[in-house]
Design a protein around this motif. Structure first.
Motif, PDB file in Angstrom:
ATOM      1  N   ALA A  18       0.848  -1.196   0.000  1.00 45.18           N
ATOM      2  CA  ALA A  18       0.000   0.000   0.000  1.00 45.18           C
ATOM      3  C   ALA A  18       0.885   1.248   0.000  1.00 45.18           C
ATOM      4  O   ALA A  18       2.102   1.168   0.176  1.00 45.18           O
ATOM      5  CB  ALA A  18      -0.911  -0.006   1.222  1.00 45.18           C
ATOM      6  N   HIS A  19       0.265   2.410  -0.187  1.00 41.27           N
ATOM      7  CA  HIS A  19       0.961   3.697  -0.090  1.00 41.27           C
ATOM      8  C   HIS A  19       1.210   3.969   1.397  1.00 41.27           C
ATOM      9  O   HIS A  19       0.341   3.709   2.223  1.00 41.27           O
ATOM     10  CB  HIS A  19       0.068   4.775  -0.702  1.00 41.27           C
ATOM     11  N   SER A  20       2.388   4.504   1.692  1.00 40.22           N
ATOM     12  CA  SER A  20       2.706   4.677   3.115  1.00 40.22           C
ATOM     13  C   SER A  20       1.882   5.783   3.767  1.00 40.22           C
ATOM     14  O   SER A  20       1.903   5.927   4.987  1.00 40.22           O
ATOM     15  CB  SER A  20       4.197   4.927   3.304  1.00 40.22           C
ATOM     16  N   GLY A  21       1.135   6.534   2.972  1.00 41.67           N
ATOM     17  CA  GLY A  21       0.208   7.509   3.542  1.00 41.67           C
ATOM     18  C   GLY A  21      -0.928   6.845   4.313  1.00 41.67           C
ATOM     19  O   GLY A  21      -1.672   7.513   5.025  1.00 41.67           O
ATOM     20  N   ALA A  22      -1.050   5.515   4.179  1.00 46.22           N
ATOM     21  CA  ALA A  22      -2.093   4.779   4.903  1.00 46.22           C
ATOM     22  C   ALA A  22      -1.556   4.086   6.159  1.00 46.22           C
ATOM     23  O   ALA A  22      -2.213   3.225   6.730  1.00 46.22           O
ATOM     24  CB  ALA A  22      -2.746   3.753   3.975  1.00 46.22           C
ATOM     25  N   ALA A  23      -0.350   4.494   6.596  1.00 46.53           N
ATOM     26  CA  ALA A  23       0.299   3.786   7.711  1.00 46.53           C
ATOM     27  C   ALA A  23      -0.425   3.944   9.048  1.00 46.53           C
ATOM     28  O   ALA A  23      -0.159   3.201   9.986  1.00 46.53           O
ATOM     29  CB  ALA A  23       1.749   4.251   7.845  1.00 46.53           C
ATOM     30  N   HIS A  24      -1.340   4.910   9.129  1.00 46.32           N
ATOM     31  CA  HIS A  24      -2.117   5.037  10.373  1.00 46.32           C
ATOM     32  C   HIS A  24      -3.250   4.025  10.421  1.00 46.32           C
ATOM     33  O   HIS A  24      -3.884   3.872  11.457  1.00 46.32           O
ATOM     34  CB  HIS A  24      -2.669   6.462  10.503  1.00 46.32           C
ATOM     35  N   LYS A  76      10.878   5.131  -1.731  1.00 46.45           N
ATOM     36  CA  LYS A  76       9.556   4.837  -2.276  1.00 46.45           C
ATOM     37  C   LYS A  76       8.631   4.805  -1.075  1.00 46.45           C
ATOM     38  O   LYS A  76       8.911   4.093  -0.104  1.00 46.45           O
ATOM     39  CB  LYS A  76       9.574   3.496  -3.006  1.00 46.45           C
ATOM     40  N   THR A  77       7.552   5.554  -1.131  1.00 46.10           N
ATOM     41  CA  THR A  77       6.692   5.655   0.052  1.00 46.10           C
ATOM     42  C   THR A  77       5.696   4.509   0.055  1.00 46.10           C
ATOM     43  O   THR A  77       4.519   4.673  -0.197  1.00 46.10           O
ATOM     44  CB  THR A  77       5.966   7.006   0.067  1.00 46.10           C
ATOM     45  N   VAL A  78       6.235   3.324   0.370  1.00 43.27           N
ATOM     46  CA  VAL A  78       5.437   2.108   0.302  1.00 43.27           C
ATOM     47  C   VAL A  78       5.271   1.516   1.699  1.00 43.27           C
ATOM     48  O   VAL A  78       6.122   1.707   2.578  1.00 43.27           O
ATOM     49  CB  VAL A  78       6.123   1.108  -0.669  1.00 43.27           C
ATOM     50  N   LEU A  79       4.167   0.821   1.860  1.00 44.42           N
ATOM     51  CA  LEU A  79       3.902   0.106   3.108  1.00 44.42           C
ATOM     52  C   LEU A  79       3.916  -1.374   2.746  1.00 44.42           C
ATOM     53  O   LEU A  79       3.011  -1.850   2.062  1.00 44.42           O
ATOM     54  CB  LEU A  79       2.531   0.554   3.636  1.00 44.42           C
ATOM     55  N   PRO A  80       4.974  -2.109   3.143  1.00 42.70           N
ATOM     56  CA  PRO A  80       5.144  -3.475   2.637  1.00 42.70           C
ATOM     57  C   PRO A  80       4.092  -4.444   3.178  1.00 42.70           C
ATOM     58  O   PRO A  80       3.812  -4.473   4.374  1.00 42.70           O
ATOM     59  CB  PRO A  80       6.538  -3.881   3.120  1.00 42.70           C
TER      60      PRO A  80
END
Lengths: 453, 453
Positions: free
Chosen positions: A212-218, A313-317
């Protein structure tokens, strides 16, 4: 030196060229177990060589590479077992070799080739020792000999345990010489008496079906974080493994082991140079570094998750994994550690971290006061002109347990042709002729003395 | 609907083909900022297009891709600023495109091409809105307009801050429309009012000059362990960032933000489907997931160390690294977080972990009760026939801060042509013609109403 030893030494020196040719022939046959290249051809070549040295040979197929077995009776009913392997590490990177890895080349008093030291040159040194001893004894061997030459040592010996269990009758022996011995940087023979066990696992976590996009890390759970927290639960900066019961049964060094450890040189400065270490684990210094081999370990061999290239890369693995190996000391059991590891992760709230077993070996250790050890040490001191160093336990692992236990606490010693810079597993692997000669002489003297133990 | 709006709508429908052609022409020009492909050519093409739509154009070189600037005066002295970008994401993997990425193709009521939505199609929609409004006002614009079309948005906008600072006089405006807006899965216009800041860093550790055999793990320090422990010190499974002072200054949602959050739909089920989530961060459910955007985050975007292939390699890694990004809410400062992060690692005994800054952006947020927001919401509701959703803060980051602060708390709203499945950044990126038309109409109405605010 007694006359018989003088004859042995002379025989080996006189026939050195022939044995180097034989070593070169064996090294010229590629046998890369990691990709199954040339395995059957090399097994057959080894079989013919063992026969040429007076052994009765059988080649046993396995689900992987064949195992070559050879035996010859001696005057005494006692039998000495030799463990060797004919497979080699992949030769890559090829561009770093001064001469092609499968075109053996003699230069500067050494033979260069993949396998020259590990373990084809060592095998031929042992066959040469047989010839020399037989010649010195007018055609007879003072004791029986059995050779087991497997083809999967470099990939973890997956078929040796069942081979030994199925052929216990063929393998009875009263002592064994393992592959891989040699001398230390000061030219002293190093006799290793024990190895640690190992449990290798992959820990992996998948929190999402896709990155996912790391902007969704919350909101979205990150697999890399789950892995980091699970790993941190296994061991903290104090290096103490936190899996309950992990140290259960682990045996400390015996009083004799303690003496041997005390007698070993201090390798601190050498390791500082080789690896550029600023601080050793737990602040260990000097000879403490040797004694620490009796501490079982938990090692991260690899970590992988998400983006690993340049920049960001602003990724959420969605997925993360770690390769972990545990080195185990005598008294520990990899199966038991595997169970405890899984239970620990579950209990700590990491039920989402899956544990896949990638391999296991048991520890094995020969008592330092075994008469066989004394024989190897005495003859080593004679050949090398310096007292032997006895290493009660080495940090690595090798399938001694497959033989030693099933064959009734067989004493096992490493004695060989290596030295610290032989580049085994690396480009420009080589064996120095003088090391080869000394290694063969040492084996011949052990054969000489073995019947009388 | 008032007659002027009817004229605007009619104009856009009647000229749709011409604007699609214009969009296709722009999309056919590759402009991949990640590899500097076609940047100058695309900037010149954009410049010519702005001119053709009645703007006075200047192209500003930067150390990277040029920035295209366009301006036209209006009847009112008030100016509306548009932020767009002409660069696109790399089109790979090419084999997953149904038609070539730089050969725009119309099918099923949508235009397919890289950039069709993000952000070339959106830019042309805004230019079309200008034409329509001008035509409805007999050749005049009701307010001034300024376009900033940069070429490095997809690589983090490294030259926008200094461009704005050096050209404040050219950029004075009383409101701005940002790139990247659109509609939600139910067809409601989504107006984003704020974005989080971000600090991107690489944490790396080197414990040895070269990898070692894992049999030495009782002596040699493992870089992967150092990294794991350092990371675990940053955040535990409770998701609370442990860097002292990290949350300092972080502003909670205002009472009005709380109302907007409450009005947003519950995306829990949608995210469960898209990402296969079993459990959200901190067990969040339903609308809590929306409110959590006001929590700053610490995300591991990548982990790398040692061996990562199939099976096992018994290696002790000399080096390990992690990519980490922190999303910051209004009131937080990435420079301050960077300082606190380094101090924290030092204090926790991880002075060996080096911190490299890979990028930083500041948060930016427009007050939801700004009259400009009310205009965008009211006109959105008119065009889409459904009340607008106002998103007080989005999870991601974009350089609004570069404009909003220096230009005196400029209110900024996202309004555009996207929808949830437009595949921006992915193969088969497209813009639906109806979305394009609605997006242009919405902008035209904002232009219409802007002078009167």
């Amino acid at each position: 030196m007694r006359p018989i030893e003088r004859r042995i030494d002379a025989y080996l020196s006189e026939h050195l060229d022939r044995y180097l040719e034989e070593t070169a022939r064996l090294c010229a046959q590629p046998s890369v177990s990691a990709r199954g290249e040339g395995m059957v051809e090399c097994a057959q070549l080894v079989g013919r060589m063992l026969e040429a040295h007076g052994l009765a040979v059988r080649i046993f197929p396995t689900p992987g590479a064949p195992i070559v077995y050879g035996h010859a009776d001696g005057i005494s009913p006692r039998t000495l077992l030799f463990y060797n392997h004919y497979d080699v590490q992949p030769p890559e990177p090829l561009e770093l070799w001064s001469s092609p890895p499968f075109e053996p080349t003699l230069r500067d008093g050494a033979l260069y080739a993949r396998g020259a030291c590990d373990d084809k040159g060592e095998l031929v040194a042992r066959l040469a020792a047989l010839d020399a001893v037989r010649e010195a004894h007018r055609g007879s061997l003072p004791c029986g000999v059995t050779f087991v030459v497997e083809g999967e040592e470099e990939i973890g010996s997956p078929h040796v345990v069942s081979f030994v269990q199925e052929h216990l009758d063929l393998l009875r022996a009263q002592g064994a010489i393992w592959e891989g011995g040699g001398i230390d940087p000061e030219g002293r023979p190093v006799l290793t008496l024990g190895v640690r066990g190992v449990l290798s696992v992959e820990l992996s976590v998948q929190t999402l079906t896709r990155d996912a996009h790391s902007g969704a890390a919350h909101r979205l759970p990150n697999a890399a974080w789950r892995l980091v927290w699970a790993l941190a639960s296994l061991k903290g900066p104090d290096e103490r493994v936190r899996i309950p019961g992990f140290y259960e049964g682990a045996l400390p060094p015996s009083p004799l082991d303690e003496e041997l450890l005390e007698a070993l040189p201090d390798y601190e400065e050498l390791e500082r140079q080789i690896y550029g270490v600023r601080e050793f684990v737990r602040g260990l210094r000097g000879k403490e570094l040797n004694r620490a081999v009796f501490e079982p370990t938990c090692n991260i061999a690899g970590l992988t998750a998400g983006y690993q290239g340049p920049g960001m890369k602003t990724v959420l693995p969605a997925r993360a994994a770690a390769k972990v190996d545990f080195r185990l000391v005598p008294g520990q059991d990899p199966n038991d550690v595997l169970v405890k590891l899984s239970a620990h992760l579950q209990r700590e709230g990491f039920g989402d971290v899956s544990v896949q077993c990638l391999g296991a070996m048991w520890p094995a250790k020969t008592a330092a006061d075994a008469p066989f050890v004394a024989l190897a040490a005495r003859t080593g001191a004679e050949v090398y002109g310096r007292p032997a160093l006895l290493v009660p336990l080495e940090g690595g692992s090798t399938p001694i347990y497959a033989f030693a236990g099933p064959l009734g606490d067989l004493p096992v010693v490493f004695a060989g042709v290596g030295y610290w810079d032989n580049r085994a597993h690396a480009p420009d692997e080589h064996v120095r002729l003088q090391d080869w000669l000394n290694g063969a002489r040492h084996i011949a003297r052990i054969l000489e003395g073995f019947a009388a133990l």
